[in-house]
Design a protein around this motif. Structure first.
Motif, PDB file in Angstrom:
ATOM      1  N   LYS A   3       0.819  -1.206   0.000  1.00 24.33           N
ATOM      2  CA  LYS A   3       0.000   0.000   0.000  1.00 24.33           C
ATOM      3  C   LYS A   3       0.861   1.268   0.000  1.00 24.33           C
ATOM      4  O   LYS A   3       0.580   2.222  -0.714  1.00 24.33           O
ATOM      5  CB  LYS A   3      -0.900  -0.039   1.235  1.00 24.33           C
ATOM      6  N   VAL A   4       1.920   1.277   0.789  1.00 28.16           N
ATOM      7  CA  VAL A   4       2.811   2.437   0.880  1.00 28.16           C
ATOM      8  C   VAL A   4       3.544   2.652  -0.445  1.00 28.16           C
ATOM      9  O   VAL A   4       3.670   3.779  -0.931  1.00 28.16           O
ATOM     10  CB  VAL A   4       3.812   2.265   2.050  1.00 28.16           C
ATOM     11  N   THR A   5       3.986   1.567  -1.058  1.00 31.28           N
ATOM     12  CA  THR A   5       4.704   1.665  -2.331  1.00 31.28           C
ATOM     13  C   THR A   5       3.805   2.261  -3.413  1.00 31.28           C
ATOM     14  O   THR A   5       4.230   3.102  -4.198  1.00 31.28           O
ATOM     15  CB  THR A   5       5.210   0.278  -2.776  1.00 31.28           C
ATOM     16  N   ARG A   6       2.540   1.835  -3.449  1.00 29.70           N
ATOM     17  CA  ARG A   6       1.600   2.394  -4.433  1.00 29.70           C
ATOM     18  C   ARG A   6       1.363   3.875  -4.179  1.00 29.70           C
ATOM     19  O   ARG A   6       1.258   4.659  -5.111  1.00 29.70           O
ATOM     20  CB  ARG A   6       0.280   1.634  -4.388  1.00 29.70           C
ATOM     21  N   MET A   7       1.262   4.251  -2.927  1.00 27.01           N
ATOM     22  CA  MET A   7       1.030   5.659  -2.584  1.00 27.01           C
ATOM     23  C   MET A   7       2.230   6.505  -3.007  1.00 27.01           C
ATOM     24  O   MET A   7       2.065   7.582  -3.575  1.00 27.01           O
ATOM     25  CB  MET A   7       0.782   5.802  -1.077  1.00 27.01           C
ATOM     26  N   VAL A   8       3.437   6.015  -2.745  1.00 27.15           N
ATOM     27  CA  VAL A   8       4.650   6.728  -3.140  1.00 27.15           C
ATOM     28  C   VAL A   8       4.701   6.850  -4.668  1.00 27.15           C
ATOM     29  O   VAL A   8       5.005   7.914  -5.210  1.00 27.15           O
ATOM     30  CB  VAL A   8       5.917   6.033  -2.585  1.00 27.15           C
ATOM     31  N   LEU A   9       4.381   5.776  -5.363  1.00 27.00           N
ATOM     32  CA  LEU A   9       4.362   5.790  -6.828  1.00 27.00           C
ATOM     33  C   LEU A   9       3.340   6.799  -7.350  1.00 27.00           C
ATOM     34  O   LEU A   9       3.614   7.535  -8.301  1.00 27.00           O
ATOM     35  CB  LEU A   9       4.068   4.387  -7.364  1.00 27.00           C
ATOM     36  N   LEU A  10       2.180   6.855  -6.727  1.00 25.62           N
ATOM     37  CA  LEU A  10       1.142   7.806  -7.121  1.00 25.62           C
ATOM     38  C   LEU A  10       1.607   9.247  -6.904  1.00 25.62           C
ATOM     39  O   LEU A  10       1.434  10.105  -7.785  1.00 25.62           O
ATOM     40  CB  LEU A  10      -0.138   7.536  -6.330  1.00 25.62           C
ATOM     41  N   VAL A  12       4.749  10.370  -6.693  1.00 24.23           N
ATOM     42  CA  VAL A  12       5.845  10.657  -7.621  1.00 24.23           C
ATOM     43  C   VAL A  12       5.300  10.891  -9.027  1.00 24.23           C
ATOM     44  O   VAL A  12       5.720  11.813  -9.730  1.00 24.23           O
ATOM     45  CB  VAL A  12       6.891   9.515  -7.605  1.00 24.23           C
ATOM     46  N   SER A  13       4.318  10.093  -9.440  1.00 19.99           N
ATOM     47  CA  SER A  13       3.704  10.269 -10.764  1.00 19.99           C
ATOM     48  C   SER A  13       3.006  11.627 -10.867  1.00 19.99           C
ATOM     49  O   SER A  13       3.116  12.321 -11.877  1.00 19.99           O
ATOM     50  CB  SER A  13       2.702   9.154 -11.049  1.00 19.99           C
ATOM     51  N   ALA A  14       2.271  12.002  -9.837  1.00 16.71           N
ATOM     52  CA  ALA A  14       1.574  13.287  -9.835  1.00 16.71           C
ATOM     53  C   ALA A  14       2.573  14.439  -9.908  1.00 16.71           C
ATOM     54  O   ALA A  14       2.355  15.415 -10.652  1.00 16.71           O
ATOM     55  CB  ALA A  14       0.705  13.412  -8.594  1.00 16.71           C
ATOM     56  N   ALA A  16       5.553  14.312 -11.219  1.00 14.10           N
ATOM     57  CA  ALA A  16       6.143  14.290 -12.562  1.00 14.10           C
ATOM     58  C   ALA A  16       5.211  14.958 -13.573  1.00 14.10           C
ATOM     59  O   ALA A  16       5.660  15.708 -14.442  1.00 14.10           O
ATOM     60  CB  ALA A  16       6.445  12.859 -12.978  1.00 14.10           C
ATOM     61  N   VAL A  17       3.919  14.704 -13.446  1.00 15.18           N
ATOM     62  CA  VAL A  17       2.947  15.342 -14.352  1.00 15.18           C
ATOM     63  C   VAL A  17       2.945  16.851 -14.134  1.00 15.18           C
ATOM     64  O   VAL A  17       2.969  17.629 -15.097  1.00 15.18           O
ATOM     65  CB  VAL A  17       1.537  14.746 -14.141  1.00 15.18           C
ATOM     66  N   LEU A  18       2.937  17.288 -12.891  1.00 12.95           N
ATOM     67  CA  LEU A  18       2.977  18.722 -12.595  1.00 12.95           C
ATOM     68  C   LEU A  18       4.251  19.371 -13.135  1.00 12.95           C
ATOM     69  O   LEU A  18       4.202  20.465 -13.705  1.00 12.95           O
ATOM     70  CB  LEU A  18       2.877  18.969 -11.090  1.00 12.95           C
ATOM     71  N   ALA A  19       5.364  18.705 -12.973  1.00 15.02           N
ATOM     72  CA  ALA A  19       6.628  19.230 -13.490  1.00 15.02           C
ATOM     73  C   ALA A  19       6.575  19.326 -15.012  1.00 15.02           C
ATOM     74  O   ALA A  19       7.052  20.307 -15.597  1.00 15.02           O
ATOM     75  CB  ALA A  19       7.792  18.342 -13.053  1.00 15.02           C
ATOM     76  N   GLY A  20       5.967  18.358 -15.667  1.00 14.74           N
ATOM     77  CA  GLY A  20       5.821  18.396 -17.121  1.00 14.74           C
ATOM     78  C   GLY A  20       4.937  19.541 -17.583  1.00 14.74           C
ATOM     79  O   GLY A  20       5.247  20.221 -18.567  1.00 14.74           O
ATOM     80  N   VAL A  21       3.846  19.775 -16.857  1.00 21.09           N
ATOM     81  CA  VAL A  21       2.945  20.891 -17.200  1.00 21.09           C
ATOM     82  C   VAL A  21       3.680  22.215 -17.055  1.00 21.09           C
ATOM     83  O   VAL A  21       3.606  23.080 -17.923  1.00 21.09           O
ATOM     84  CB  VAL A  21       1.673  20.854 -16.326  1.00 21.09           C
ATOM     85  N   TRP A  22       4.395  22.394 -15.951  1.00 23.39           N
ATOM     86  CA  TRP A  22       5.132  23.645 -15.744  1.00 23.39           C
ATOM     87  C   TRP A  22       6.263  23.813 -16.756  1.00 23.39           C
ATOM     88  O   TRP A  22       6.529  24.921 -17.214  1.00 23.39           O
ATOM     89  CB  TRP A  22       5.672  23.732 -14.318  1.00 23.39           C
TER      90      TRP A  22
END
Length: 90
Positions: A3-10, A12-14, A16-22
């Protein structure tokens, strides 16, 4: 996957998306034909993301208005003016 690994992955993914938008926002701003202040289409003192994106569909040309040289911003789609900026009279 835990559960913790999925949360960390989520998270980090979010991020990364924000960094891409900016990054896209900054790249578009850097390639724009206009200064930041010119892209403030509603004249509220700030240039928003939507105003930055609108600048892709706007051109500018010099016109004569009341004996003054002004800048007219126009829509590429139909050539109609969207904003006219003239120097203030002295």
């Amino acid at each position: 996957m835990g559960k913790v690994t999925r949360m960390v992955l989520l998270v980090v993914s979010a991020l990364a998306v924000l960094a891409g938008v900016w990054a896209a926002f900054a790249a578009h701003a850097g390639m724009s034909r206009f200064a930041w202040t010119e892209m403030d289409w509603n004249s509220d003192g700030t240039t928003s993301l939507s105003e930055l994106l609108q600048s892709a569909d706007v051109g500018k040309r010099t016109i004569q208005q009341d004996g003054r040289e002004c800048v007219e911003y126009f829509a590429f789609k139909d050539g109609l003016p969207t904003k006219v900026v003239c120097p203030s009279p002295r």
